[in-house]
Design a protein around this motif. Structure first.
Motif, PDB file in Angstrom:
ATOM      1  N   SER A 127     -16.012 -25.843  20.712  1.00  0.00           N
ATOM      2  CA  SER A 127     -15.596 -26.625  19.543  1.00  0.00           C
ATOM      3  C   SER A 127     -15.562 -28.120  19.872  1.00  0.00           C
ATOM      4  N   LEU A 128     -15.377 -28.457  21.137  1.00  0.00           N
ATOM      5  CA  LEU A 128     -15.331 -29.868  21.526  1.00  0.00           C
ATOM      6  C   LEU A 128     -16.696 -30.382  21.969  1.00  0.00           C
ATOM      7  N   ASP A 129     -17.708 -29.496  21.891  1.00  0.00           N
ATOM      8  CA  ASP A 129     -19.056 -29.920  22.248  1.00  0.00           C
ATOM      9  C   ASP A 129     -19.203 -30.244  23.734  1.00  0.00           C
ATOM     10  N   CYS A 130     -18.386 -29.617  24.558  1.00  0.00           N
ATOM     11  CA  CYS A 130     -18.569 -29.759  26.006  1.00  0.00           C
ATOM     12  C   CYS A 130     -19.318 -28.511  26.443  1.00  0.00           C
ATOM     13  N   ALA A 131     -20.646 -28.620  26.506  1.00  0.00           N
ATOM     14  CA  ALA A 131     -21.479 -27.435  26.673  1.00  0.00           C
ATOM     15  C   ALA A 131     -21.403 -26.842  28.079  1.00  0.00           C
ATOM     16  N   LEU A 132     -21.345 -27.699  29.079  1.00  0.00           N
ATOM     17  CA  LEU A 132     -21.455 -27.201  30.450  1.00  0.00           C
ATOM     18  C   LEU A 132     -20.105 -26.853  31.051  1.00  0.00           C
ATOM     19  N   ALA A 133     -20.055 -25.687  31.683  1.00  0.00           N
ATOM     20  CA  ALA A 133     -18.796 -25.239  32.251  1.00  0.00           C
ATOM     21  C   ALA A 133     -19.020 -24.328  33.456  1.00  0.00           C
ATOM     22  N   GLN A 134     -17.972 -24.236  34.231  1.00  0.00           N
ATOM     23  CA  GLN A 134     -18.006 -23.471  35.468  1.00  0.00           C
ATOM     24  C   GLN A 134     -16.643 -22.796  35.578  1.00  0.00           C
ATOM     25  N   GLY A 135     -16.599 -21.585  36.056  1.00  0.00           N
ATOM     26  CA  GLY A 135     -15.307 -20.932  36.198  1.00  0.00           C
ATOM     27  C   GLY A 135     -15.416 -19.435  36.366  1.00  0.00           C
ATOM     28  N   PHE A 136     -14.297 -18.831  36.737  1.00  0.00           N
ATOM     29  CA  PHE A 136     -14.266 -17.399  37.018  1.00  0.00           C
ATOM     30  C   PHE A 136     -14.643 -16.577  35.790  1.00  0.00           C
ATOM     31  N   LEU A 137     -14.459 -17.131  34.581  1.00  0.00           N
ATOM     32  CA  LEU A 137     -14.849 -16.416  33.370  1.00  0.00           C
ATOM     33  C   LEU A 137     -16.336 -16.057  33.408  1.00  0.00           C
ATOM     34  N   PHE A 138     -17.145 -16.974  33.894  1.00  0.00           N
ATOM     35  CA  PHE A 138     -18.600 -16.778  33.919  1.00  0.00           C
ATOM     36  C   PHE A 138     -19.034 -16.099  35.212  1.00  0.00           C
TER      37      PHE A 138
END
Ligand code: C2E
Ligand code: MG
Ligand code: MG
Ligand code: MG
Length: 285
Positions: free
Chosen positions: A252-263
């Protein structure tokens, strides 16, 4: 009684302090021996995901160390010791070479980049840029597929002159397509100053900002950092995403790139190669 209390105090506090000191010395010795023998170290890789498409765009290379008696030590513990003892020079060279060598095939097959953590001590080495370029040449990895991650601490102890030199060194590497990321953004003391001092491409938002992102105040702060990044033409990356709710807020905030245990968690090279075979990262949302 005073004597008794004094003795008790000595008994209570002294051994703990001595243990910490001994542990530090033992770790320093173990690291030195391991670097010399070339054993005990391994790279793990954690995917960086484009949340809207579920595609892996990069992997972060994370160093692992296991002592001869089989104990896995956290890099948060041993990297600072490697920096203090000067071992980070040799170790960092190995990290760079290994990460670029592993990433070559992943880049050829999947177009992904590798992001490598670099310590301040490495950056202040006048030969650093030459070394990075030599590694690219040897491994065949294009500069555009390499991101160097640096933290604000890089400049904390540096003089103005050193800072200017580090900036020049990074600028030279950028001319070869290598990107520079500022890591753990928001955890340091004078984050904003670094943004105009260093040539940067990527801003990794520390997981402390992501943790309670579903709450209003934290979300406002996170949004402000994303906007700050954009206004400076930096690509924002959210670190430490652990829940589908956090991922939804990022979207929703348009921060497309992410890293974390969820992925995905950091994993050894063969597991990562297998992980990359899937089209999209499955996220329960
Ligand atoms: P970093 O560069 O900020 O790396 C991200 C850290 O967050 C990694 O910890 C990773 O395992 C962890 N992480 C990723 N996703 C999540 C999540 O969803 N939740 C939580 N709680 N943690 C998550 P790791 O591998 O223990 O590394 C710790 C730090 O050690 C790194 O932080 C980096 O500063 C340093 N480090 C690791 N490898 C190297 C290296 O090769 N060279 C240097 N100089 N430093 C390194
Ligand atoms: Mg990092
Ligand atoms: Mg980080
Ligand atoms: Mg960190």
């Amino acid at each position: 009684a005073a004597k008794e209390a004094g003795r008790n105090r000595a008994v209570r506090y002294h051994p703990a302090l001595r243990e910490a000191h001994v542990a530090h010395t033992v770790l320093a010795d173990q690291l030195r021996a391991a670097v010399e023998a070339g054993v005990g170290f391994a790279m793990h890789y954690q995917p960086v995901v484009d949340v809207p498409t579920g595609r892996v765009t990069a992997v972060e290379a994370l160093l692992r160390f296991t002592t001869p008696d089989g104990i896995a030590v956290s890099p948060a513990v041993f990297v600072p010791v490697a920096e203090e003892t000067g071992l980070i020079g040799k170790l960092g060279s190995w990290v760079l070479e290994q990460s670029c060598a592993d990433a070559k095939a992943w880049h050829d097959e999947h177009g992904i980049s590798v992001t490598v953590n670099v310590s301040g001590r490495q950056l202040r080495n006048p030969h650093f840029a030459d070394e990075v370029l030599a590694v690219l040449k040897r491994t065949g990895l294009p500069g555009a597929a390499l991101v160097l991650e640096i933290t604000e601490t890089v400049l904390v102890t540096a003089s103005l002159e050193e800072t200017a030199e580090v900036s020049r060194r990074l600028a030279r590497l950028r001319a070869f397509g290598i990107r520079i990321a500022i890591d753990d953004f928001g955890t340091g003391y004078s984050s904003l100053a670094y943004l105009r001092t260093l040539p940067l491409d990527v801003l990794k938002i520390d997981r402390a900002f992501v943790h309670r992102i579903e709450e209003r105040q934290d979300q406002a702060l996170f949004r402000a950092v994303v906007e700050l990044a954009r206004s400076m033409y930096l690509t924002p990356v959210a670190e430490g995403v652990e829940t589908p709710g956090q991922a939804a807020v990022l979207r929703s905030l348009d921060c497309a790139l992410a890293q974390g245990f969820l992925f995905a968690r950091p994993m050894p090279a063969p597991a990562l190669a297998e992980f990359l075979q899937q089209e999209q990262v499955a996220v329960a949302a």
